[in-house]
Write a protein that holds these residues in place. Sequence first.
Motif, PDB file in Angstrom:
ATOM      1  N   LEU A 277     -65.375  76.693 -12.684  1.00 28.60           N
ATOM      2  CA  LEU A 277     -65.082  76.716 -14.110  1.00 28.60           C
ATOM      3  C   LEU A 277     -64.417  78.053 -14.424  1.00 28.60           C
ATOM      4  O   LEU A 277     -64.954  79.115 -14.113  1.00 28.60           O
ATOM      5  N   ILE A 278     -63.226  77.994 -15.010  1.00 28.27           N
ATOM      6  CA  ILE A 278     -62.485  79.220 -15.313  1.00 28.27           C
ATOM      7  C   ILE A 278     -62.167  79.272 -16.807  1.00 28.27           C
ATOM      8  O   ILE A 278     -62.055  78.244 -17.471  1.00 28.27           O
ATOM      9  N   ASP A 279     -62.026  80.474 -17.326  1.00 31.40           N
ATOM     10  CA  ASP A 279     -61.650  80.664 -18.726  1.00 31.40           C
ATOM     11  C   ASP A 279     -60.178  80.327 -18.903  1.00 31.40           C
ATOM     12  O   ASP A 279     -59.349  80.683 -18.061  1.00 31.40           O
ATOM     13  N   ARG A 280     -59.864  79.646 -19.981  1.00 30.59           N
ATOM     14  CA  ARG A 280     -58.473  79.342 -20.304  1.00 30.59           C
ATOM     15  C   ARG A 280     -57.804  80.579 -20.867  1.00 30.59           C
ATOM     16  O   ARG A 280     -58.402  81.330 -21.631  1.00 30.59           O
ATOM     17  N   SER A 281     -56.564  80.768 -20.493  1.00 29.48           N
ATOM     18  CA  SER A 281     -55.803  81.882 -21.055  1.00 29.48           C
ATOM     19  C   SER A 281     -55.245  81.459 -22.411  1.00 29.48           C
ATOM     20  O   SER A 281     -55.202  80.281 -22.739  1.00 29.48           O
ATOM     21  N   GLU A 282     -54.815  82.401 -23.187  1.00 29.98           N
ATOM     22  CA  GLU A 282     -54.235  82.112 -24.496  1.00 29.98           C
ATOM     23  C   GLU A 282     -53.013  81.196 -24.357  1.00 29.98           C
ATOM     24  O   GLU A 282     -52.735  80.375 -25.214  1.00 29.98           O
ATOM     25  N   ASP A 283     -52.269  81.333 -23.247  1.00 28.65           N
ATOM     26  CA  ASP A 283     -51.078  80.521 -23.021  1.00 28.65           C
ATOM     27  C   ASP A 283     -51.427  79.053 -22.810  1.00 28.65           C
ATOM     28  O   ASP A 283     -50.611  78.175 -23.086  1.00 28.65           O
ATOM     29  N   ASP A 284     -52.637  78.774 -22.293  1.00 39.10           N
ATOM     30  CA  ASP A 284     -53.059  77.408 -22.015  1.00 39.10           C
ATOM     31  C   ASP A 284     -53.507  76.660 -23.258  1.00 39.10           C
ATOM     32  O   ASP A 284     -53.582  75.445 -23.259  1.00 39.10           O
ATOM     33  N   ILE A 285     -53.817  77.378 -24.325  1.00 40.11           N
ATOM     34  CA  ILE A 285     -54.341  76.754 -25.530  1.00 40.11           C
ATOM     35  C   ILE A 285     -53.166  76.346 -26.425  1.00 40.11           C
ATOM     36  O   ILE A 285     -52.377  77.185 -26.850  1.00 40.11           O
ATOM     37  N   SER A 286     -53.047  75.057 -26.676  1.00 41.55           N
ATOM     38  CA  SER A 286     -51.937  74.563 -27.497  1.00 41.55           C
ATOM     39  C   SER A 286     -52.215  74.822 -28.969  1.00 41.55           C
ATOM     40  O   SER A 286     -53.331  75.141 -29.361  1.00 41.55           O
ATOM     41  N   GLU A 287     -51.189  74.634 -29.788  1.00 41.17           N
ATOM     42  CA  GLU A 287     -51.352  74.822 -31.233  1.00 41.17           C
ATOM     43  C   GLU A 287     -52.365  73.836 -31.804  1.00 41.17           C
ATOM     44  O   GLU A 287     -53.092  74.147 -32.732  1.00 41.17           O
ATOM     45  N   ASP A 288     -52.418  72.621 -31.250  1.00 43.25           N
ATOM     46  CA  ASP A 288     -53.383  71.620 -31.710  1.00 43.25           C
ATOM     47  C   ASP A 288     -54.807  72.096 -31.463  1.00 43.25           C
ATOM     48  O   ASP A 288     -55.692  71.869 -32.274  1.00 43.25           O
ATOM     49  N   ASP A 289     -55.053  72.736 -30.298  1.00 41.32           N
ATOM     50  CA  ASP A 289     -56.384  73.241 -29.970  1.00 41.32           C
ATOM     51  C   ASP A 289     -56.805  74.352 -30.922  1.00 41.32           C
ATOM     52  O   ASP A 289     -57.967  74.487 -31.241  1.00 41.32           O
ATOM     53  N   GLU A 290     -55.844  75.168 -31.361  1.00 39.43           N
ATOM     54  CA  GLU A 290     -56.178  76.292 -32.227  1.00 39.43           C
ATOM     55  C   GLU A 290     -56.722  75.817 -33.567  1.00 39.43           C
ATOM     56  O   GLU A 290     -57.507  76.494 -34.201  1.00 39.43           O
ATOM     57  N   ASP A 291     -56.299  74.630 -33.994  1.00 34.74           N
ATOM     58  CA  ASP A 291     -56.766  74.079 -35.266  1.00 34.74           C
ATOM     59  C   ASP A 291     -58.163  73.476 -35.165  1.00 34.74           C
ATOM     60  O   ASP A 291     -58.836  73.308 -36.166  1.00 34.74           O
ATOM     61  N   ASP A 292     -58.596  73.121 -33.970  1.00 30.10           N
ATOM     62  CA  ASP A 292     -59.918  72.520 -33.784  1.00 30.10           C
ATOM     63  C   ASP A 292     -61.003  73.579 -33.893  1.00 30.10           C
ATOM     64  O   ASP A 292     -60.860  74.687 -33.388  1.00 30.10           O
TER      65      ASP A 292
ATOM     66  N   GLU B 259     -63.771  73.299 -32.446  1.00 33.94           N
ATOM     67  CA  GLU B 259     -64.414  73.340 -31.137  1.00 33.94           C
ATOM     68  C   GLU B 259     -63.355  73.403 -30.045  1.00 33.94           C
ATOM     69  O   GLU B 259     -63.278  72.544 -29.187  1.00 33.94           O
ATOM     70  N   SER B 260     -62.506  74.414 -30.058  1.00 31.23           N
ATOM     71  CA  SER B 260     -61.462  74.498 -29.044  1.00 31.23           C
ATOM     72  C   SER B 260     -62.096  74.757 -27.683  1.00 31.23           C
ATOM     73  O   SER B 260     -63.145  75.364 -27.558  1.00 31.23           O
ATOM     74  N   ILE B 261     -61.426  74.262 -26.668  1.00 28.63           N
ATOM     75  CA  ILE B 261     -61.937  74.333 -25.307  1.00 28.63           C
ATOM     76  C   ILE B 261     -61.582  75.696 -24.724  1.00 28.63           C
ATOM     77  O   ILE B 261     -60.419  76.054 -24.635  1.00 28.63           O
ATOM     78  N   SER B 262     -62.592  76.457 -24.330  1.00 27.06           N
ATOM     79  CA  SER B 262     -62.339  77.802 -23.831  1.00 27.06           C
ATOM     80  C   SER B 262     -62.363  77.889 -22.312  1.00 27.06           C
ATOM     81  O   SER B 262     -61.967  78.895 -21.755  1.00 27.06           O
ATOM     82  N   SER B 263     -62.833  76.841 -21.635  1.00 23.16           N
ATOM     83  CA  SER B 263     -62.895  76.835 -20.175  1.00 23.16           C
ATOM     84  C   SER B 263     -62.392  75.507 -19.635  1.00 23.16           C
ATOM     85  O   SER B 263     -62.478  74.486 -20.311  1.00 23.16           O
ATOM     86  N   ILE B 264     -61.876  75.550 -18.416  1.00 26.66           N
ATOM     87  CA  ILE B 264     -61.449  74.345 -17.721  1.00 26.66           C
ATOM     88  C   ILE B 264     -61.899  74.433 -16.270  1.00 26.66           C
ATOM     89  O   ILE B 264     -62.208  75.507 -15.766  1.00 26.66           O
ATOM     90  N   MET B 265     -61.930  73.303 -15.612  1.00 27.90           N
ATOM     91  CA  MET B 265     -62.315  73.248 -14.209  1.00 27.90           C
ATOM     92  C   MET B 265     -61.076  73.454 -13.348  1.00 27.90           C
ATOM     93  O   MET B 265     -59.961  73.116 -13.746  1.00 27.90           O
TER      94      MET B 265
END
Length: 99
Positions: free
Chosen positions: A44-59, A61-67
Amino acid sequence: MDPITGITRGGKPWTPEFATALNAKTCIGCGRCYKVCTRDVLELIDRSEDDISEDDEDDSESISSIMSLANPDDCTGCGACSRVCPKACFTNTPMPLAA
């Protein structure tokens, strides 16, 4: 070339399908696959700011980690990760028998 094939305890042929890719765009970082993997293939790794889309920023409960597939060569091809993944992130493939 023929794929690796084993025999189950009951005598039926079984072809393992190894985790060969993981779609990080659909991964929600729930950790279910990590919990069922007995071979430390996943991390499990932390998502970088570049990985977070504009749609995620509005949520809220944005996803902060990915496998990620940290050690794909250690995969035994059991397929448990794919079976528990609620987002179908994994690509599992039979591998050819080494010569």
